[in-house]
Design a protein around this motif. Sequence first.
Motif, short mmCIF file in Angstrom:
data_model
loop_
_atom_site.label_atom_id
_atom_site.label_comp_id
_atom_site.label_asym_id
_atom_site.label_seq_id
_atom_site.Cartn_x
_atom_site.Cartn_y
_atom_site.Cartn_z
N VAL A 131 -6.62 -5.12 -44.35
CA VAL A 131 -7.70 -6.06 -43.96
C VAL A 131 -8.85 -5.22 -43.42
O VAL A 131 -8.68 -4.42 -42.50
CB VAL A 131 -7.23 -7.06 -42.88
N THR A 132 -10.03 -5.45 -43.99
CA THR A 132 -11.22 -4.69 -43.58
C THR A 132 -12.27 -5.65 -43.03
O THR A 132 -12.60 -6.67 -43.67
CB THR A 132 -11.82 -3.93 -44.78
N ASN A 133 -12.79 -5.37 -41.84
CA ASN A 133 -13.85 -6.19 -41.24
C ASN A 133 -15.21 -5.76 -41.78
O ASN A 133 -15.59 -4.58 -41.68
CB ASN A 133 -13.84 -6.05 -39.71
N LEU A 134 -15.91 -6.70 -42.36
CA LEU A 134 -17.24 -6.44 -42.92
C LEU A 134 -18.28 -7.29 -42.20
O LEU A 134 -17.99 -8.37 -41.68
CB LEU A 134 -17.27 -6.75 -44.41
N GLU A 135 -19.53 -6.83 -42.21
CA GLU A 135 -20.65 -7.59 -41.67
C GLU A 135 -21.76 -7.63 -42.70
O GLU A 135 -22.15 -6.59 -43.25
CB GLU A 135 -21.17 -6.98 -40.37
N ALA A 136 -22.28 -8.82 -42.95
CA ALA A 136 -23.38 -8.99 -43.90
C ALA A 136 -24.62 -9.44 -43.13
O ALA A 136 -24.57 -10.42 -42.37
CB ALA A 136 -23.02 -10.01 -44.97
N SER A 137 -25.73 -8.74 -43.30
CA SER A 137 -26.98 -9.08 -42.63
C SER A 137 -28.07 -9.30 -43.67
O SER A 137 -28.16 -8.56 -44.66
CB SER A 137 -27.42 -7.97 -41.68
N MET A 138 -28.90 -10.32 -43.44
CA MET A 138 -30.04 -10.57 -44.31
C MET A 138 -31.30 -10.15 -43.56
O MET A 138 -31.57 -10.62 -42.45
CB MET A 138 -30.13 -12.05 -44.70
N LEU A 139 -32.08 -9.25 -44.16
CA LEU A 139 -33.25 -8.67 -43.51
C LEU A 139 -34.51 -8.98 -44.29
O LEU A 139 -34.48 -9.18 -45.52
CB LEU A 139 -33.09 -7.14 -43.40
N LYS A 140 -35.64 -9.01 -43.56
CA LYS A 140 -36.94 -9.19 -44.20
C LYS A 140 -37.81 -8.02 -43.85
O LYS A 140 -37.98 -7.66 -42.69
CB LYS A 140 -37.61 -10.49 -43.72
N HIS A 141 -38.38 -7.39 -44.89
CA HIS A 141 -39.25 -6.25 -44.67
C HIS A 141 -40.33 -6.23 -45.75
O HIS A 141 -40.02 -6.18 -46.96
CB HIS A 141 -38.44 -4.94 -44.71
N GLN A 142 -41.58 -6.31 -45.31
CA GLN A 142 -42.72 -6.27 -46.22
C GLN A 142 -42.57 -7.25 -47.39
O GLN A 142 -42.64 -6.90 -48.57
CB GLN A 142 -42.92 -4.84 -46.76
N LYS A 143 -42.31 -8.50 -47.03
CA LYS A 143 -42.22 -9.61 -47.98
C LYS A 143 -41.12 -9.44 -49.01
O LYS A 143 -41.22 -9.94 -50.14
CB LYS A 143 -43.57 -9.81 -48.69
N GLN A 144 -40.07 -8.72 -48.62
CA GLN A 144 -38.91 -8.55 -49.49
C GLN A 144 -37.65 -8.88 -48.70
O GLN A 144 -37.61 -8.74 -47.48
CB GLN A 144 -38.81 -7.12 -50.03
N ILE A 145 -36.61 -9.34 -49.42
CA ILE A 145 -35.34 -9.68 -48.82
C ILE A 145 -34.32 -8.58 -49.12
O ILE A 145 -34.20 -8.13 -50.27
CB ILE A 145 -34.82 -11.03 -49.33
#
Length: 425
Positions: free
Chosen positions: A117-131
């Motif tokens: 079992v592996t713990n993962l983290e997903a983050s959504m970022l915004k930088h210079q009008k890009q995702i």
Amino acid sequence: MKRNAVLITILFALSVSLISVSAIFWEFYKLNKQQYIDHIFTKYSVIAQIYREHMQRSSSEIMLEANLAVYDLFIIKDKKEKKDILEKSKLLKKEGFKSFGTSLMLNKNGLFTKNTVTNLEASMLKHQKQIYFYIESPDSEVLIKDERLHPYSYLNILYFYSMVFIIISLSFVLVMQKLRPLIRLRKKIALYGNGDMEISFKTKNIDEIGSVANELENTREKINTILESRTLFLRNLMHELKTPIAKGTIVTQMLSEQKQRDRFTSIFKRLETLVEEFALIEEVTSLGDTTEFKEYRLVDIIDGAIDMAMVDREKVGVMISTDVKVDVNYRLYTTAIKNMIDNAMKYSDDAYIKILINEKGELCFESRGECLKHPLQYYIEPFTKENPSKNSFGLGLYLVDSILKAHGEILAHEYENGVNRFIFA
């Protein structure tokens, strides 16, 4: 504030409307933005699945890039660019999840299955009008750029908000434009009330305010006609009465009997007094020009009133400083004080009147006598008097009240310890 109650109410309604609309749009903007973020964040599940399979199969990075490219996702490899994005980007949403993996292992007992079992983290970022999507695990990490997605845009909501804001503002401007004739009408009514009898209310507007203005114009014309007729009638009446009174006075002196001569002389003097009082009433009720009001010392006015009343000065106690001044029509105000002196001479027990200024700065007339049998309002009606045998037509206090009203004052009465106190309040 009360004079501008309608304007204040409209401004209040406008403010409440704009604040309410702004609050609603602000809440809608936050909700819509969050829904947009939540919707596109679901794409991380696809990325997580591809990344999980890559980790389980230990496939090459080229294979990982190929699988991501199908969904227009590209891995950021340049370390400097990656660091810059991670430091300067804005976190839109972050969520943790677990990745389950199964592998075959060999030991002295043979093959066996190992679950990890592996713990993962997903983050959504915004930088210079890009995702960007940033996936982290204990052993590795990857920054992925999404070519299809773009940050949330508020332009549509701003457009609709601006339209609603402009519509409400224009509505307020239109309402104020419609109220302008009402403001002008109020000023004209004030001028008419101040004596400008020739002011015109007539307007070409056909709305409700225009109808009111035109009706006021019709009413003004009728009132002016009535006032002119009344003035003409009173002046002609007084003029026509003075001639027979003068002739009657002359003829009376020719009577041989003293008793009859005195009786007719008294009658004609009373008629002459009545005509003079009528003239004063006509002057007071038609008084509209305050330019005749000037500043005088109050003691000078009282001195003139005593002379007019032709009473012994020892019967009038004046306790007023010479510094007290009033802004009045001298002739009318003197007549009002003269009538108060006459009233005291007729109805007080000792035929003595005291004139003073009370603690409120009001002019008072005090005389000893019985309390009035009726409320003051009864005595300021025309042709009303306490004792019918007195030599009066009952116009004295009526004249006083009318003169005071023309000066913005009222007549009041108090009774205390056997003293009648009349006040110019």
